[in-house]
Design an enzyme around this catalytic site. Sequence first.
Site, mmCIF file in Angstrom:
data_model
loop_
_atom_site.group_PDB
_atom_site.id
_atom_site.type_symbol
_atom_site.label_atom_id
_atom_site.label_comp_id
_atom_site.label_asym_id
_atom_site.label_seq_id
_atom_site.Cartn_x
_atom_site.Cartn_y
_atom_site.Cartn_z
ATOM 1 N N HIS A 135 0.838 -1.199 0.000
ATOM 2 C CA HIS A 135 0.000 0.000 0.000
ATOM 3 C C HIS A 135 0.870 1.245 0.000
ATOM 4 C CE1 HIS A 135 0.766 -1.212 4.179
ATOM 5 N NE2 HIS A 135 0.739 0.077 4.484
ATOM 6 N N CYS A 191 8.109 19.398 14.587
ATOM 7 C CA CYS A 191 6.909 19.811 13.858
ATOM 8 C C CYS A 191 7.176 19.778 12.358
ATOM 9 C CB CYS A 191 6.465 21.208 14.287
ATOM 10 S SG CYS A 191 5.116 21.843 13.265
ATOM 11 N N CYS A 194 6.866 23.910 11.179
ATOM 12 C CA CYS A 194 7.776 24.976 11.611
ATOM 13 C C CYS A 194 9.119 24.430 12.067
ATOM 14 C CB CYS A 194 7.141 25.802 12.728
ATOM 15 S SG CYS A 194 6.943 24.914 14.287
HETATM 16 O O1 GMP Z 1 0.034 1.340 7.058
HETATM 17 C C1 GMP Z 1 -1.190 0.619 7.017
HETATM 18 C C2 GMP Z 1 -2.355 1.560 7.055
HETATM 19 O O2 GMP Z 1 -3.555 0.800 6.873
HETATM 20 C C3 GMP Z 1 -2.502 2.320 8.351
HETATM 21 O O3 GMP Z 1 -2.460 3.709 8.094
HETATM 22 C C4 GMP Z 1 -3.831 1.856 8.918
HETATM 23 O O4 GMP Z 1 -4.528 2.898 9.546
HETATM 24 C C5 GMP Z 1 -4.559 1.339 7.711
HETATM 25 N N1 GMP Z 1 -5.510 0.260 7.962
HETATM 26 C C6 GMP Z 1 -5.318 -0.807 8.781
HETATM 27 N N2 GMP Z 1 -6.375 -1.635 8.686
HETATM 28 C C7 GMP Z 1 -7.246 -1.088 7.804
HETATM 29 C C8 GMP Z 1 -8.507 -1.513 7.294
HETATM 30 O O5 GMP Z 1 -9.056 -2.560 7.617
HETATM 31 N N3 GMP Z 1 -9.112 -0.694 6.382
HETATM 32 C C9 GMP Z 1 -8.543 0.475 5.969
HETATM 33 N N4 GMP Z 1 -9.203 1.210 5.075
HETATM 34 N N5 GMP Z 1 -7.345 0.896 6.435
HETATM 35 C C10 GMP Z 1 -6.708 0.124 7.339
#
Ligand code: GMP
Length: 219
Positions: A135, A191, A194
Amino acid sequence: GVRDGLGAYIAKPETYAPDVVVYHNDDFVAIHDMFPKSSLHLLLLPRDQTKTRMHPFDAFEDPEFLAKVKTETRTLRKLAASELRRRYGKDSAQEQARQAALTADPPPDKLPQGRDWEQEIVVGVHAVPSMNHLHVHVLSVDRFSERLKHRKHYNSFSTPFFVPIEDFPLAEDDVRRNPTEEGYLKRDFTCWCCGRGFGNRFAELKQHLEQEFKEWKKL
Ligand code: GMP
């Protein structure tokens, strides 16, 4: 297990409402992160079965795949930018100047550009992903969210633990390949806007992030 949670979106994107799945095509699914760490936080999921279980650093070694992902993130960045304009455009000084120029009589020769919201979006991957399916994060720079609850949440998007998509392909000797050694998640807070240091004072950082968010929207 819980680390496989993103697989369902790749398998059956058409079964989700538009507030969950933003769009899908043969090669990608774009979704809203369920635990957003910024006011806008999307995920791009490649559907390529040969890549989806790989670590991003390894998957992006394939130049053809990397090029495809980069192209798709440009599309999603534009979409995210238009969402920021829709939400915050009316508050922004640059957008107001543009509106004023548009309605001025006589109109000026050159219109002010308006704010470039694409610059307010960051796109990248974590050096150690917490979910098994490949992802790519596409999020607004603000890091302002109720769901940002732990120090590692902030640092995973605000240190070299977050590797921008533009930085791929990574050099063989890139230090970000050894994130544990570098201790990024345990670093003192800085931050994003800034550069002020907050040591390990998370509550203070959170208060400050809210202030920065209010200013950032209006810039
Ligand atoms: O890095 C993995 C990302 O996937 C994180 O930012 C989590 O918040 C997100 N995440 C984990 N589980 C889920 C899920 O079941 N659905 C969605 N849409 N995001 C998820």
